[in-house]
Design a protein around this motif. Structure first.
Motif, PDB file in Angstrom:
ATOM      1  N   GLY A 270     -15.013   3.049  11.335  1.00  0.00           N
ATOM      2  CA  GLY A 270     -14.549   2.117  10.309  1.00  0.00           C
ATOM      3  C   GLY A 270     -14.954   0.669  10.534  1.00  0.00           C
ATOM      4  N   LEU A 271     -16.046   0.456  11.276  1.00  0.00           N
ATOM      5  CA  LEU A 271     -16.491  -0.903  11.617  1.00  0.00           C
ATOM      6  C   LEU A 271     -16.833  -1.703  10.351  1.00  0.00           C
ATOM      7  N   THR A 272     -16.240  -2.895  10.233  1.00  0.00           N
ATOM      8  CA  THR A 272     -16.416  -3.711   9.026  1.00  0.00           C
ATOM      9  C   THR A 272     -16.575  -5.175   9.408  1.00  0.00           C
ATOM     10  N   LYS A 273     -17.509  -5.858   8.730  1.00  0.00           N
ATOM     11  CA  LYS A 273     -17.712  -7.288   8.976  1.00  0.00           C
ATOM     12  C   LYS A 273     -18.148  -7.972   7.686  1.00  0.00           C
ATOM     13  N   ARG A 274     -17.433  -9.039   7.330  1.00  0.00           N
ATOM     14  CA  ARG A 274     -17.821  -9.818   6.144  1.00  0.00           C
ATOM     15  C   ARG A 274     -18.181 -11.238   6.544  1.00  0.00           C
ATOM     16  N   TYR A 275     -19.146 -11.820   5.822  1.00  0.00           N
ATOM     17  CA  TYR A 275     -19.441 -13.253   5.941  1.00  0.00           C
ATOM     18  C   TYR A 275     -19.220 -13.822   4.559  1.00  0.00           C
ATOM     19  N   GLY A 276     -18.116 -14.542   4.376  1.00  0.00           N
ATOM     20  CA  GLY A 276     -17.827 -15.057   3.037  1.00  0.00           C
ATOM     21  C   GLY A 276     -17.703 -13.899   2.064  1.00  0.00           C
ATOM     22  N   SER A 277     -18.500 -13.941   1.006  1.00  0.00           N
ATOM     23  CA  SER A 277     -18.400 -12.890  -0.019  1.00  0.00           C
ATOM     24  C   SER A 277     -19.313 -11.705   0.300  1.00  0.00           C
TER      25      SER A 277
END
Length: 343
Positions: free
Chosen positions: A13-20
């Motif tokens: 379930g690895l998740t990474k966001r940068y801004g939008s």
């Protein structure tokens, strides 16, 4: 978390966001000990971000990753002990020889004296850089730098090696040597190798399995053969065909057959797109209608074809990859370089 005996990298379930922008979107992946796994996708697909989370250089917003049972975020020091990283532009001190560069790395990893020199010799031989060892690293070709980079990573005897775009800018001869070396590291030394790349053709020759990564999502995963089979069972058959006379009547004949979705033309060939295997039916139709068959081939075994199909299914346009697209290098290259400092 329970780790299966032969799973060495476990991503949940690895998740990474940068801004939008969601760089990595709920990634699940198990990589087995001793396999060469290719994480394949365009630049900006999230491959580098995934790598950085595995190395504990950037934190996930959700999910976990383990290497050898250690949590990549919480136990990043243990992870770094058993994991070697080869970035896409390996940095060496250009005024030092290959051997001196390795000596520097060895000392950083607590080796010294006789043991250090013996290790350097072994590694130089293993990567085929023994003869060039006493030339300055600044004189090396890109392929030689990659091989020295592998020797450098091997100094600490890692169980896992993560490589970012290892084949970029290498000539065909250097490519053969590099791919052969990567293959031997996995098969003879039982090391696990994770290669992140957008160069399908080079990489597919040595991968046991590949994962296709688009916009932060893993849209397919398996051996090249598995992926081809999965695609066919999803009703994506393509037959390449050349027959004479190559007239409109031939197109009409094929288009009217059961299971045929459409007929297209490519480089003088007819492509029969169907939802089932029409191989035998096509041969029969051609023979009974007096056509002379020149060529008939089922498509789908080549990674490039598999790739474009999965892209269509993911609603993306696949253009075939060029190295021009060095855009959006996951937004944090420079920050990471600053953080790691010069090797």
């Amino acid at each position: 978390t329970m780790i299966m005996e032969d799973t060495i990298i476990k991503i949940e379930g690895l998740t990474k966001r940068y801004g939008s922008i969601t760089a990595v979107d709920s990634l699940f992946l198990d990589i087995r000990r001793g396999e060469v796994f290719g994480l394949l996708g365009p630049n900006g697909a999230g491959k580098t971000t995934t790598t950085l989370m595995l190395l504990g250089l950037t934190e996930p917003m959700a999910g976990t990753a383990f290497i050898g049972g250690f949590d990549c975020t919480r136990n990043s020091l243990q992870v770094k002990k058993i994991t070697g990283y080869l970035p896409d532009n390996v940095g060496f001190y250009p005024d030092m020889t290959g051997r001196q560069n390795l000596r520097f790395t060895g000392r950083l990893n607590g080796l010294d004296g006789e043991a250090l020199e013996k290790r350097i010799e072994e590694m130089l031989k293993k990567v085929g850089m023994w003869e060039a060892a006493d030339r300055k690293a600044g004189t090396y070709s890109r392929g030689m730098k990659q091989r020295l980079g592998i020797a450098d990573v091997l100094m600490k005897d890692p169980q896992v090696i993560i490589m970012d775009e290892p084949t970029l800018g290498i000539d065909p001869e250097g490519m053969r040597e590099l791919l052969g070396l990567i293959h031997r590291l996995a098969k003879e030394d039982k090391r696990t190798i994770l290669i992140s790349s957008h160069q399908l053709h080079q990489i597919q020759q040595i991968c046991d399995r590949v994962g296709i990564f688009v916009k932060g999502k893993l849209i397919a995963c398996g051996s090249i053969n598995d992926l081809a089979v999965q695609l066919r069972s999803a009703g994506n058959y393509v037959l390449e065909l050349e027959a004479w006379p190559n007239d409109r009547a031939l197109e009409r004949l094929l288009a009217g057959m059961e299971g045929v979705k459409r007929i297209t033309r490519e480089n003088g060939m007819l492509l029969v797109h169907s939802d089932r295997d029409c191989h035998t039916a096509v041969i029969t139709a051609l023979l009974t209608n007096g056509y002379d068959m020149r060529r008939l081939r089922q498509r789908g075994g080549d990674l490039d074809e598999i790739y474009s199909k999965y892209f269509e299914m993911a609603g993306e346009q696949y253009e075939g990859y060029t190295d021009k697209r060095k855009t959006f290098r996951d937004g944090i290259r420079s920050a990471v370089k600053a953080k790691i400092g010069k090797r």
